[in-house]
Design an enzyme around this catalytic site. Structure first.
Site, PDB file in Angstrom:
ATOM      1  N   THR A 251      -6.030   6.917  -5.681  1.00  0.00           N
ATOM      2  CA  THR A 251      -5.903   7.232  -4.248  1.00  0.00           C
ATOM      3  C   THR A 251      -4.872   8.334  -4.011  1.00  0.00           C
ATOM      4  O   THR A 251      -5.092   9.235  -3.197  1.00  0.00           O
ATOM      5  CB  THR A 251      -5.538   5.955  -3.471  1.00  0.00           C
ATOM      6  OG1 THR A 251      -6.573   4.998  -3.699  1.00  0.00           O
ATOM      7  CG2 THR A 251      -5.426   6.214  -1.988  1.00  0.00           C
TER       8      THR A 251
ATOM      9  N   GLU B 260       0.830  -1.212   0.000  1.00  0.00           N
ATOM     10  CA  GLU B 260       0.000   0.000   0.000  1.00  0.00           C
ATOM     11  C   GLU B 260       0.863   1.260   0.000  1.00  0.00           C
ATOM     12  O   GLU B 260       0.587   2.229  -0.696  1.00  0.00           O
ATOM     13  CB  GLU B 260      -0.922   0.016   1.230  1.00  0.00           C
ATOM     14  CG  GLU B 260      -2.010  -1.039   1.208  1.00  0.00           C
ATOM     15  CD  GLU B 260      -3.118  -0.712   0.208  1.00  0.00           C
ATOM     16  OE1 GLU B 260      -2.870  -0.872  -1.003  1.00  0.00           O
ATOM     17  OE2 GLU B 260      -4.200  -0.323   0.633  1.00  0.00           O
TER      18      GLU B 260
HETATM   19  N1  HSE Z   1      -7.776   5.816   3.933  1.00  0.00           N
HETATM   20  C1  HSE Z   1      -7.444   5.772   2.546  1.00  0.00           C
HETATM   21  C2  HSE Z   1      -7.820   7.087   1.913  1.00  0.00           C
HETATM   22  C3  HSE Z   1      -8.182   4.654   1.894  1.00  0.00           C
HETATM   23  O1  HSE Z   1      -8.942   7.520   2.117  1.00  0.00           O
HETATM   24  O2  HSE Z   1      -6.988   7.679   1.219  1.00  0.00           O
HETATM   25  C4  HSE Z   1      -7.936   4.550   0.420  1.00  0.00           C
HETATM   26  O3  HSE Z   1      -8.717   3.488  -0.101  1.00  0.00           O
END
Ligand code: HSE
Length: 421
Positions: free
Chosen positions: A289, A235
């Site tokens: 993201t 990630e």
């Molecule tokens: N917490 C992360 C974000 C999750 O909101 O950027 C991404 O899927």
């Protein structure tokens, strides 16, 4: 252009391993395809990533250094994760494990991260959607290395087969390193069931499925938290250091990331007898993201802190009590992240209004979006809510969308088949 290097500091004679240090708050840009298809499981620290050229990409503040400690005794993964799991240091096993399977196939579910006010610290797994990984012992792969032989499914061509640049590959390499595998090479095959950049934890599902598959091949020696740390490695490289997708993808159910350094995960038990349905409306739109994290404020005011903290507390209580109505209200309440991201997803504000008008208890952006998630305690109402959300995406956002109604996945990543050695 600035570079971020992963450095091999020194060979540690006591434990027979390299000590790696990573710069804190490192940021990486989009991953280029690299030419080779194999990589050493010990990650011989050739990985060099280019620092982000674009705007500031939000990183959780407590990104840990990678450190090594002396091995701990063999501790198999529990199928029912404990309520609290902790991991303060990377652990290495003292003896190299033998494969117990020649091949395995694993599945990891989609996840809804943030759940409104729980940015980067709350998430849950949803059933029926996810990625599969097949892993097999392959004598044609160099011992200690991982190769990706095939990627199929949604947007497969967009993904690199170089394991250093693929979510499944990165997690598999990290599991091999933690297990201390040096004598066996593995081939992976990845079946994408989740679209990329959809807000359903696509990268985390690939990483979780790969981590489980590799761990199971070698007798399931790593603990839950070590598997989550392996997924976090992936990630971190592709989207940012956050465990609210990979935690629930591995553990199932609702997961609270209580701390990042040391990593402490809490499994929040939603009562088995209660009905809970997630309505997931996914528009034809990609929200990377990294880009959605770059839109976030770097600082917030005290009133917003107080509001979001109280709502996150209310959400945790609602999960534990099985109070779906209160869960929905808390899920809908984020005043920090959703207001910055919603305008970047065409039609999102109207979709949220439509979901609530159709009877949803609450609605927000799933993860970094663009999927919108609403909650209800009735499946048929969930389908009606989904139709209204799809209409609103088209009417206000000019986006085609699809809606599905799903339950909580309480299991997390698991083996679906295996061939013993
Ligand atoms: N917490 C992360 C974000 C999750 O909101 O950027 C991404 O899927």
């Amino acid at each position: 252009m600035p570079r971020i290097m992963v450095l091999v500091d020194k060979w540690h004679k006591d434990i027979g391993a390299f000590i790696l240090t990573l710069p804190q708050r490192s940021r990486f840009s989009a991953l280029p395809s690299a030419p080779t298809a194999t990589a050493t499981a010990t990650a011989t620290a050739t990985a060099t990533a280019t620092a982000a050229d674009g705007p500031f990409s939000y990183q959780s503040p407590f990104k840990p250094f990678t450190t090594l400690s002396l091995p701990k005794p063999h501790q198999p993964r529990k199928t029912q994760p404990s309520v609290v799991v902790r991991c303060s240091k990377t652990q290495l096993l003292s003896t190299e494990p033998e494969p117990v399977f020649t091949s395995v196939r694993s599945f990891a579910p989609a996840t809804v991260a943030n759940l409104g006010p729980g940015f980067d610290f709350l998430g849950c797994a949803v059933d029926g959607l996810g990625d599969h990984v097949s892993a097999r012992v392959d004598p044609s792969v160099h011992p200690g290395e991982v190769s990706i032989s095939e990627i199929s499914g949604d947007n497969a061509k967009k993904l690199s087969k170089n394991p250093l640049w693929n979510c499944a590959g990165i997690a598999a390499i990290e599991v091999m390193r933690r297990l201390g595998v040096r004598s066996v090479g593995l081939s992976l095959s990845l079946e994408k069931g989740l679209p990329l950049g959809s807000g359903l934890g696509s990268s985390a599902a690939s990483a979780a499925a790969a981590a489980i598959a590799v761990n199971e091949i070698f007798g399931a020696r790593l603990s839950t938290e070590e598997l989550v740390l392996a997924g976090l490695k992936s990630e971190e490289k592709v989207s940012g250091y956050h465990a609210d997708n990979v935690g629930p993808a591995i553990m199932g159910g609702f997961v609270l990331i209580k701390s990042y350094e040391p990593l402490e995960l809490m499994s929040l038990k939603f009562p088995a007898e209660k009905e809970l349905f997630f309505v997931l409306a996914s528009p034809d739109f990609e929200a990377p993201t990294k880009k959605m994290r770059a839109a976030l404020p770097t600082e917030i005011g005290m009133p917003h802190h107080v509001w979001n903290s109280s709502q996150a507390g209310a959400l945790v209580a609602a999960v534990l009590q099985g109070d779906v109505e209160a869960l929905g209200r808390a899920l809908s309440s984020d005043k920090i992240v959703e207001p910055r991201r919603a305008p970047l997803i065409p039609g999102m504000e109207a979709v949220k209004r439509a979901a609530i008008e159709a009877g949803a208890f609450g609605c927000t952006i799933s993860g970094a979006g663009p999927t919108a998630v609403a909650v209800t305690d009735d499946e048929a109402r969930g389908r009606a809510i989904g139709e209204r959300m799809v209409e609103a995406f088209m009417a206000e956002g000019k986006l085609r969308a699809e809606a599905v109604v799903r339950r909580l996945d309480r299991v997390g990543a698991r083996l679906v088949s295996s061939i013993p050695r």
